[in-house]
Write a protein that holds these residues in place. Structure first.
Motif, PDB file in Angstrom:
ATOM      1  N   GLY A 178       0.902  -1.309   0.024  1.00 25.94           N
ATOM      2  CA  GLY A 178      -0.095  -0.032   0.025  1.00 25.94           C
ATOM      3  C   GLY A 178       0.897   1.403  -0.072  1.00 25.94           C
ATOM      4  O   GLY A 178       1.973   1.195   0.633  1.00 25.94           O
ATOM      5  N   THR A 179       0.255   2.128  -0.769  1.00 32.14           N
ATOM      6  CA  THR A 179       1.253   3.502  -0.727  1.00 32.14           C
ATOM      7  C   THR A 179       1.269   4.139   0.420  1.00 32.14           C
ATOM      8  O   THR A 179       2.024   5.212   0.763  1.00 32.14           O
ATOM      9  N   ARG A 180       0.215   4.138   1.632  1.00 31.86           N
ATOM     10  CA  ARG A 180       0.560   4.504   2.889  1.00 31.86           C
ATOM     11  C   ARG A 180       0.894   3.563   4.011  1.00 31.86           C
ATOM     12  O   ARG A 180       0.525   3.836   5.360  1.00 31.86           O
ATOM     13  N   ASP A 181       1.664   2.517   3.644  1.00 29.52           N
ATOM     14  CA  ASP A 181       1.957   1.592   4.679  1.00 29.52           C
ATOM     15  C   ASP A 181       3.235   2.294   5.409  1.00 29.52           C
ATOM     16  O   ASP A 181       4.207   2.553   4.941  1.00 29.52           O
ATOM     17  N   ARG A 182       2.809   2.368   6.815  1.00 28.49           N
ATOM     18  CA  ARG A 182       3.831   3.054   7.559  1.00 28.49           C
ATOM     19  C   ARG A 182       5.186   1.997   7.960  1.00 28.49           C
ATOM     20  O   ARG A 182       6.214   2.206   8.504  1.00 28.49           O
ATOM     21  N   ILE A 183       4.667   0.729   8.064  1.00 28.25           N
ATOM     22  CA  ILE A 183       5.598  -0.436   8.643  1.00 28.25           C
ATOM     23  C   ILE A 183       6.506  -0.785   7.776  1.00 28.25           C
ATOM     24  O   ILE A 183       7.531  -0.905   7.721  1.00 28.25           O
ATOM     25  N   PHE A 184       6.213  -1.257   6.547  1.00 22.63           N
ATOM     26  CA  PHE A 184       6.837  -1.609   5.422  1.00 22.63           C
ATOM     27  C   PHE A 184       6.436  -0.721   4.111  1.00 22.63           C
ATOM     28  O   PHE A 184       5.864  -1.106   3.097  1.00 22.63           O
ATOM     29  N   PRO A 185       6.963   0.580   4.098  1.00 22.86           N
ATOM     30  CA  PRO A 185       6.523   1.463   3.067  1.00 22.86           C
ATOM     31  C   PRO A 185       7.338   1.281   1.739  1.00 22.86           C
ATOM     32  O   PRO A 185       8.240   0.568   1.836  1.00 22.86           O
ATOM     33  N   PRO A 186       6.734   1.170   0.546  1.00 24.47           N
ATOM     34  CA  PRO A 186       7.269   1.096  -0.746  1.00 24.47           C
ATOM     35  C   PRO A 186       8.702   1.851  -0.520  1.00 24.47           C
ATOM     36  O   PRO A 186       8.746   2.780  -0.312  1.00 24.47           O
ATOM     37  N   GLY A 187       9.685   1.236  -1.141  1.00 28.44           N
ATOM     38  CA  GLY A 187      10.907   1.718  -1.421  1.00 28.44           C
ATOM     39  C   GLY A 187      11.181   1.875  -3.008  1.00 28.44           C
ATOM     40  O   GLY A 187      10.420   1.975  -3.675  1.00 28.44           O
ATOM     41  N   PRO A 188      12.515   2.229  -2.938  1.00 23.50           N
ATOM     42  CA  PRO A 188      13.084   2.082  -4.526  1.00 23.50           C
ATOM     43  C   PRO A 188      12.683   0.974  -5.324  1.00 23.50           C
ATOM     44  O   PRO A 188      12.842   1.218  -6.629  1.00 23.50           O
ATOM     45  N   SER A 189      12.986  -0.242  -4.755  1.00 17.96           N
ATOM     46  CA  SER A 189      12.691  -1.292  -5.572  1.00 17.96           C
ATOM     47  C   SER A 189      11.263  -1.608  -6.187  1.00 17.96           C
ATOM     48  O   SER A 189      10.534  -1.132  -5.589  1.00 17.96           O
ATOM     49  N   LYS A 190      11.284  -2.166  -7.278  1.00 20.74           N
ATOM     50  CA  LYS A 190      10.019  -2.412  -7.906  1.00 20.74           C
ATOM     51  C   LYS A 190       8.867  -3.336  -7.160  1.00 20.74           C
ATOM     52  O   LYS A 190       9.467  -4.457  -6.515  1.00 20.74           O
ATOM     53  N   VAL A 191       7.854  -2.889  -7.113  1.00 19.32           N
ATOM     54  CA  VAL A 191       6.697  -3.753  -6.477  1.00 19.32           C
ATOM     55  C   VAL A 191       5.702  -3.855  -7.494  1.00 19.32           C
ATOM     56  O   VAL A 191       5.078  -2.810  -8.476  1.00 19.32           O
ATOM     57  N   GLU A 192       5.400  -5.081  -7.532  1.00 15.32           N
ATOM     58  CA  GLU A 192       4.406  -5.628  -8.741  1.00 15.32           C
ATOM     59  C   GLU A 192       2.946  -4.847  -8.586  1.00 15.32           C
ATOM     60  O   GLU A 192       2.312  -4.615  -9.567  1.00 15.32           O
ATOM     61  N   TYR A 193       2.543  -4.886  -7.454  1.00 15.74           N
ATOM     62  CA  TYR A 193       1.104  -4.103  -7.300  1.00 15.74           C
ATOM     63  C   TYR A 193       1.207  -3.239  -5.907  1.00 15.74           C
ATOM     64  O   TYR A 193       1.479  -3.663  -5.011  1.00 15.74           O
ATOM     65  N   LEU A 194       0.980  -2.057  -6.366  1.00 18.86           N
ATOM     66  CA  LEU A 194       0.638  -1.021  -5.484  1.00 18.86           C
ATOM     67  C   LEU A 194      -0.557  -0.325  -5.372  1.00 18.86           C
ATOM     68  O   LEU A 194      -1.222   0.040  -6.202  1.00 18.86           O
ATOM     69  N   ILE A 195      -1.289  -0.392  -4.035  1.00 22.66           N
ATOM     70  CA  ILE A 195      -2.589  -0.204  -3.977  1.00 22.66           C
ATOM     71  C   ILE A 195      -2.643   1.296  -3.354  1.00 22.66           C
ATOM     72  O   ILE A 195      -2.247   1.492  -2.262  1.00 22.66           O
ATOM     73  N   GLU A 196      -3.125   2.192  -4.033  1.00 25.88           N
ATOM     74  CA  GLU A 196      -3.219   3.499  -3.479  1.00 25.88           C
ATOM     75  C   GLU A 196      -4.171   3.718  -2.274  1.00 25.88           C
ATOM     76  O   GLU A 196      -4.995   3.298  -2.254  1.00 25.88           O
ATOM     77  N   GLY A 197      -3.451   4.477  -1.263  1.00 28.77           N
ATOM     78  CA  GLY A 197      -4.114   4.508   0.005  1.00 28.77           C
ATOM     79  C   GLY A 197      -4.071   3.482   0.792  1.00 28.77           C
ATOM     80  O   GLY A 197      -4.548   3.284   2.051  1.00 28.77           O
ATOM     81  N   GLY A 198      -3.593   2.258   0.372  1.00 23.73           N
ATOM     82  CA  GLY A 198      -3.481   1.145   1.148  1.00 23.73           C
ATOM     83  C   GLY A 198      -2.176   1.152   2.316  1.00 23.73           C
ATOM     84  O   GLY A 198      -1.239   1.843   2.150  1.00 23.73           O
ATOM     85  N   THR A 199      -2.660   0.724   3.467  1.00 28.67           N
ATOM     86  CA  THR A 199      -1.941   0.830   4.654  1.00 28.67           C
ATOM     87  C   THR A 199      -1.619  -0.614   5.100  1.00 28.67           C
ATOM     88  O   THR A 199      -1.751  -1.402   4.523  1.00 28.67           O
ATOM     89  N   HIS A 200      -1.007  -0.826   6.285  1.00 23.28           N
ATOM     90  CA  HIS A 200      -0.588  -1.995   6.735  1.00 23.28           C
ATOM     91  C   HIS A 200      -1.799  -3.012   7.080  1.00 23.28           C
ATOM     92  O   HIS A 200      -1.507  -4.208   7.036  1.00 23.28           O
ATOM     93  N   PHE A 201      -2.800  -2.317   7.066  1.00 27.30           N
ATOM     94  CA  PHE A 201      -4.097  -3.018   7.545  1.00 27.30           C
ATOM     95  C   PHE A 201      -4.768  -3.376   6.182  1.00 27.30           C
ATOM     96  O   PHE A 201      -6.239  -3.727   6.291  1.00 27.30           O
ATOM     97  N   MET A 202      -4.568  -3.298   4.811  1.00 29.37           N
ATOM     98  CA  MET A 202      -5.219  -3.085   3.838  1.00 29.37           C
ATOM     99  C   MET A 202      -5.912  -4.665   3.496  1.00 29.37           C
ATOM    100  O   MET A 202      -6.612  -4.655   2.585  1.00 29.37           O
ATOM    101  N   VAL A 203      -5.162  -5.448   4.006  1.00 30.28           N
ATOM    102  CA  VAL A 203      -5.860  -6.856   3.608  1.00 30.28           C
ATOM    103  C   VAL A 203      -7.139  -6.919   4.250  1.00 30.28           C
ATOM    104  O   VAL A 203      -8.241  -7.581   3.615  1.00 30.28           O
ATOM    105  N   TYR A 204      -7.616  -6.224   5.135  1.00 27.63           N
ATOM    106  CA  TYR A 204      -9.033  -5.865   5.588  1.00 27.63           C
ATOM    107  C   TYR A 204      -9.540  -4.577   5.057  1.00 27.63           C
ATOM    108  O   TYR A 204     -10.687  -4.631   4.281  1.00 27.63           O
ATOM    109  N   SER A 205      -8.956  -3.337   5.113  1.00 27.24           N
ATOM    110  CA  SER A 205      -9.415  -2.286   4.754  1.00 27.24           C
ATOM    111  C   SER A 205      -9.514  -2.339   3.086  1.00 27.24           C
ATOM    112  O   SER A 205     -10.764  -1.667   2.823  1.00 27.24           O
ATOM    113  N   HIS A 206      -8.834  -2.795   2.329  1.00 21.61           N
ATOM    114  CA  HIS A 206      -9.040  -2.605   0.853  1.00 21.61           C
ATOM    115  C   HIS A 206      -9.019  -3.841   0.414  1.00 21.61           C
ATOM    116  O   HIS A 206      -8.331  -4.505  -0.624  1.00 21.61           O
ATOM    117  N   ALA A 207      -9.797  -4.662   1.054  1.00 17.37           N
ATOM    118  CA  ALA A 207      -9.757  -6.203   0.613  1.00 17.37           C
ATOM    119  C   ALA A 207     -10.552  -6.498  -0.716  1.00 17.37           C
ATOM    120  O   ALA A 207      -9.925  -7.452  -1.250  1.00 17.37           O
TER     121      ALA A 207
END
Length: 229
Positions: A178-207
């Motif tokens: 998720g773009t708003r994950d504070r625990i494992f924020p997106p870094g410089p390396s490639k991420v296959e899927y980036l969910i806009e507004g997703g946080t560390h809890f997005m498996v529930y909030s952005h299910a």
């Protein structure tokens, strides 16, 4: 060649201290099983040995998806070493130990995890709410319940295992962040899927979005193994 008509199989591994409730909003097309956490045999049980015990729930000859959330992603990658037909999808997790963000590298370097009680977030749930990106209402109620039920001995083992993780030779995976994950924020390396507004809890909030991605992955790789760049 795998049977293209076979029903997809998903094994879901929750994050540290969480359980099947965080997956309750997912709508996956296929057979789904949550792998519950096992108690560590001792405080220093090696992560590979622990993953081997978890892997006993996954048939050796079964083509499947291991979906790991947060620390569950670390365990999923270790299980995949032992299950060659398994494919790995990481949700709010990291693909190798070198991807730990600066804050967690600092905690590991200073040894702060040894003097901060693992149940500290139970005492300050609003701090945890901000750090994990949990919304008010139903999400926060679930988050507080998970915090209350965390087992300190398991939490200590899991944190120690993450910080000691030897990820050399770990296999490929698909990363969903998720773009708003504070625990494992997106870094410089490639991420296959980036969910806009997703946080560390997005498996529930952005299910809904997580479900769409996982279902698409299962459909795309029904006959061919994934090639992760």
């Amino acid at each position: 060649m795998p049977d293209a008509t076979a029903e997809p199989r998903f094994y879901l591994i929750p994050g540290l201290g969480a359980d099947e409730r965080i997956f309750s909003r997912l709508t996956l097309r296929g057979r789904v099983r949550v792998l519950p956490w096992l108690p560590p045999l001792d405080p220093d049980e090696p992560l590979p040995a622990y993953a081997a015990r978890m892997a006993e729930q996954v048939p050796l000859d079964e083509r499947c998806w291991l979906v790991g959330v947060s620390f569950g992603g670390t365990v999923a990658l270790e299980i995949a070493r032992l299950r060659p037909l398994a494919l790995v999808a990481l949700v709010s997790s990291i693909p190798e130990a070198g991807a730990l963000p600066p804050l967690l590298r600092f905690v590991r370097a200073t040894g702060a995890q040894h003097w901060v009680p693992p149940q500290v977030l139970k005492w300050f749930p609003r701090v945890g709410q901000w750090y994990f990106g949990v919304n008010d209402g139903e999400e926060y109620a679930l988050f507080k319940q998970i915090l209350r039920e965390q087992e300190p001995r398991y939490t200590r083992w899991a944190i120690r295992s993450l910080f000691r993780w030897d990820s050399r030779g770990v296999g490929p995976c698909v990363q969903i962040l998720g773009t708003r994950d504070r625990i494992f924020p997106p870094g410089p390396s490639k991420v296959e899927y980036l969910i806009e507004g997703g946080t560390h809890f997005m498996v529930y909030s952005h299910a809904a979005e997580v479900s769409r991605i996982l279902n698409q992955l299962a459909a795309d790789f029904a006959t061919e193994p994934p090639v992760v760049p």
